[in-house]
Design a protein around this motif. Structure first.
Motif, PDB file in Angstrom:
ATOM      1  N   GLU A 130       0.829  -1.218   0.000  1.00 44.80           N
ATOM      2  CA  GLU A 130       0.000   0.000   0.000  1.00 44.80           C
ATOM      3  C   GLU A 130       0.858   1.262   0.000  1.00 44.80           C
ATOM      4  O   GLU A 130       0.452   2.288  -0.510  1.00 44.80           O
ATOM      5  CB  GLU A 130      -0.891   0.014   1.245  1.00 44.80           C
ATOM      6  CG  GLU A 130      -2.194  -0.680   0.990  1.00 44.80           C
ATOM      7  CD  GLU A 130      -3.143  -0.589   2.169  1.00 44.80           C
ATOM      8  OE1 GLU A 130      -2.955   0.273   3.039  1.00 44.80           O
ATOM      9  OE2 GLU A 130      -4.050  -1.419   2.197  1.00 44.80           O
ATOM     10  N   THR A 131       2.047   1.148   0.604  1.00 46.84           N
ATOM     11  CA  THR A 131       2.921   2.327   0.691  1.00 46.84           C
ATOM     12  C   THR A 131       3.835   2.415  -0.531  1.00 46.84           C
ATOM     13  O   THR A 131       4.048   3.482  -1.087  1.00 46.84           O
ATOM     14  CB  THR A 131       3.811   2.231   1.956  1.00 46.84           C
ATOM     15  OG1 THR A 131       3.001   1.796   3.027  1.00 46.84           O
ATOM     16  CG2 THR A 131       4.463   3.548   2.277  1.00 46.84           C
ATOM     17  N   ILE A 132       4.398   1.267  -0.917  1.00 46.57           N
ATOM     18  CA  ILE A 132       5.310   1.279  -2.066  1.00 46.57           C
ATOM     19  C   ILE A 132       5.227  -0.066  -2.785  1.00 46.57           C
ATOM     20  O   ILE A 132       5.248  -1.119  -2.141  1.00 46.57           O
ATOM     21  CB  ILE A 132       6.770   1.595  -1.639  1.00 46.57           C
ATOM     22  CG1 ILE A 132       7.720   1.516  -2.838  1.00 46.57           C
ATOM     23  CG2 ILE A 132       7.261   0.701  -0.512  1.00 46.57           C
ATOM     24  CD1 ILE A 132       9.106   2.068  -2.566  1.00 46.57           C
ATOM     25  N   GLU A 133       5.094  -0.009  -4.093  1.00 46.29           N
ATOM     26  CA  GLU A 133       5.029  -1.260  -4.869  1.00 46.29           C
ATOM     27  C   GLU A 133       6.419  -1.633  -5.346  1.00 46.29           C
ATOM     28  O   GLU A 133       6.994  -0.946  -6.193  1.00 46.29           O
ATOM     29  CB  GLU A 133       4.104  -1.072  -6.069  1.00 46.29           C
ATOM     30  CG  GLU A 133       2.663  -1.223  -5.659  1.00 46.29           C
ATOM     31  CD  GLU A 133       1.789  -1.750  -6.791  1.00 46.29           C
ATOM     32  OE1 GLU A 133       2.312  -2.449  -7.676  1.00 46.29           O
ATOM     33  OE2 GLU A 133       0.589  -1.438  -6.767  1.00 46.29           O
ATOM     34  N   LEU A 134       6.960  -2.704  -4.798  1.00 48.18           N
ATOM     35  CA  LEU A 134       8.303  -3.133  -5.195  1.00 48.18           C
ATOM     36  C   LEU A 134       8.216  -4.088  -6.368  1.00 48.18           C
ATOM     37  O   LEU A 134       7.311  -4.930  -6.434  1.00 48.18           O
ATOM     38  CB  LEU A 134       8.999  -3.869  -4.049  1.00 48.18           C
ATOM     39  CG  LEU A 134       9.258  -3.101  -2.751  1.00 48.18           C
ATOM     40  CD1 LEU A 134      10.029  -3.993  -1.772  1.00 48.18           C
ATOM     41  CD2 LEU A 134      10.053  -1.832  -3.019  1.00 48.18           C
TER      42      LEU A 134
END
Ligand code: PMV
Length: 349
Positions: A130-134
């Motif tokens: 949700e915060t960062i898509e790796l």
């Protein structure tokens, strides 16, 4: 809460020795085939403090020593440093609650750490989505921070750990060259002893530089061996693959045996099994090659054509346990439990 699953990989160009030990940045490239089993599952959730539980293949809880828990703690610290570099320093707010359920006997040369830390990486990738898509290459950096070889098991199929250059935390990462459908191969794993080895690879890597043969090993991999291995896989040239992989495993063990302290992982059983398979290969012209990691376990890599004969050979080895695996799809998320405000307060109550 996120649950991920992963399996070990079979290393063909071996990773041995780092240019940065705490960050597990390797000296040289390595290459492996991801396996479809045995598997590890990890549940991960946010937590104010680090909690790690681990369960054995028989379901009993494995009491983790301080060293093991500290390894998870150190990995999470390094993951936070990496996420800060990606401008998401708060993606993991405080710490994590981690539950590991492993079907892999540890420390018998079956690369359990590659499965555990690639699984953790995939679980973290899901937890922070949700915060960062790796990307998977970025998740492979997280796996590598826990165990170098885990940087390869995040991806499925045929994967390199690219050593890269410099000291940046993400300078080395896993890169897929072909997926699991490219070439279905078998790994018949012959385990002569279930006794845990004394010196694990984390303690072993720093000794590599003391071998007079280490520089030549790194040069050989970086100048030609890694490329030869990748070319053989892409061309499905089993003969060429056999040559390059057996050359590399013998080279790694020569480095280990000439390091200070000398590391002797291979036993009489290992030599008996490798000599036996060479004899069988020559007599029956079978496509099969052997490889060993930091332990006496012998992995026999073979094709559909030779698997029955190799299996027969493996089960005939006295006093050995046999595991079977095939080309696998890498780490995956298998369950996602979204905390609603209600379920959060229910958990707290
Ligand atoms: O990932 P580590 O630190 O457990 O090191 C793995 C070392 C070898 O298994 C010997 C080789 C490899 O590439 O997996």
């Amino acid at each position: 809460m996120i649950t991920a699953s992963s399996s070990p990989n079979s290393a063909w160009i071996k990773y041995w020795g780092n240019r940065n030990d705490p960050l597990r940045i390797p000296m040289a490239d390595s290459f492996s085939m991801s396996l479809d089993g045995p598997n590890v599952e990890i549940d991960i959730d946010h937590s104010p403090e680090l909690v790690v539980h681990s369960f054995n293949p028989d379901g009993t809880e494995k009491i983790l020593g301080e060293k093991h828990v500290a390894r998870f703690g150190k990995t999470l610290e390094n993951v936070k440093t990496y996420l800060a570099k990606l401008e998401a320093p708060d993606a993991i707010p405080a710490s994590c609650n981690i539950t590991v359920r492993s079907n892999i006997p540890s420390a018998v040369g079956l690369a359990s750490s590659s499965a555990v830390f690639s699984c953790l990486a995939k679980a973290i990738q899901g937890l922070i989505a949700e915060t960062i898509e790796l990307t998977d290459d970025q998740a492979s950096v997280i796996g590598r921070l826990g165990s170098g070889s885990a940087g390869r098991s995040v991806h499925g199929g045929f994967v390199a750990l690219v050593a890269g250059e410099g000291e940046e935390i993400d300078s080395a990462y896993g890169k897929q060259f072909a997926d699991e459908n490219h070439w279905p191969l078998h790994d018949i794993i012959v385990v002569p002893t279930m006794i845990e080895k004394k010196i694990g690879s984390t303690e072993g890597h720093p000794t590599a530089h003391s071998s007079p043969h280490y520089k030549d090993r790194v040069d050989a991999i970086m100048n030609c061996r890694q490329k030869e291995c990748i070319d053989a896989v892409l061309a499905k040239d089993f003969e060429k693959l056999t040559y390059v992989c057996e050359e590399d495993v013998l080279d790694m063990h020569m480095v280990m045996q000439t390091s200070t302290p000398a590391l002797h992982y291979l036993t009489d059983d290992t030599h008996r099994i490798t000599e036996g398979i060479i004899e069988l290969r020559n007599a029956e012209h079978l496509p099969v090659f052997y490889t060993m990691d930091a332990g006496p376990t012998v992995q026999l890599i073979c094709t559909d054509e030779s698997v029955d004969r190799v299996r027969e050979f493996a089960y005939a080895q006295e006093g050995c346990k046999v595991f079977e695996a095939k080309t696998g799809a890498g780490a995956k998320i298998i369950k996602e439990l979204v905390h609603t405000e209600r379920s959060r307060s229910a958990t707290v109550a």
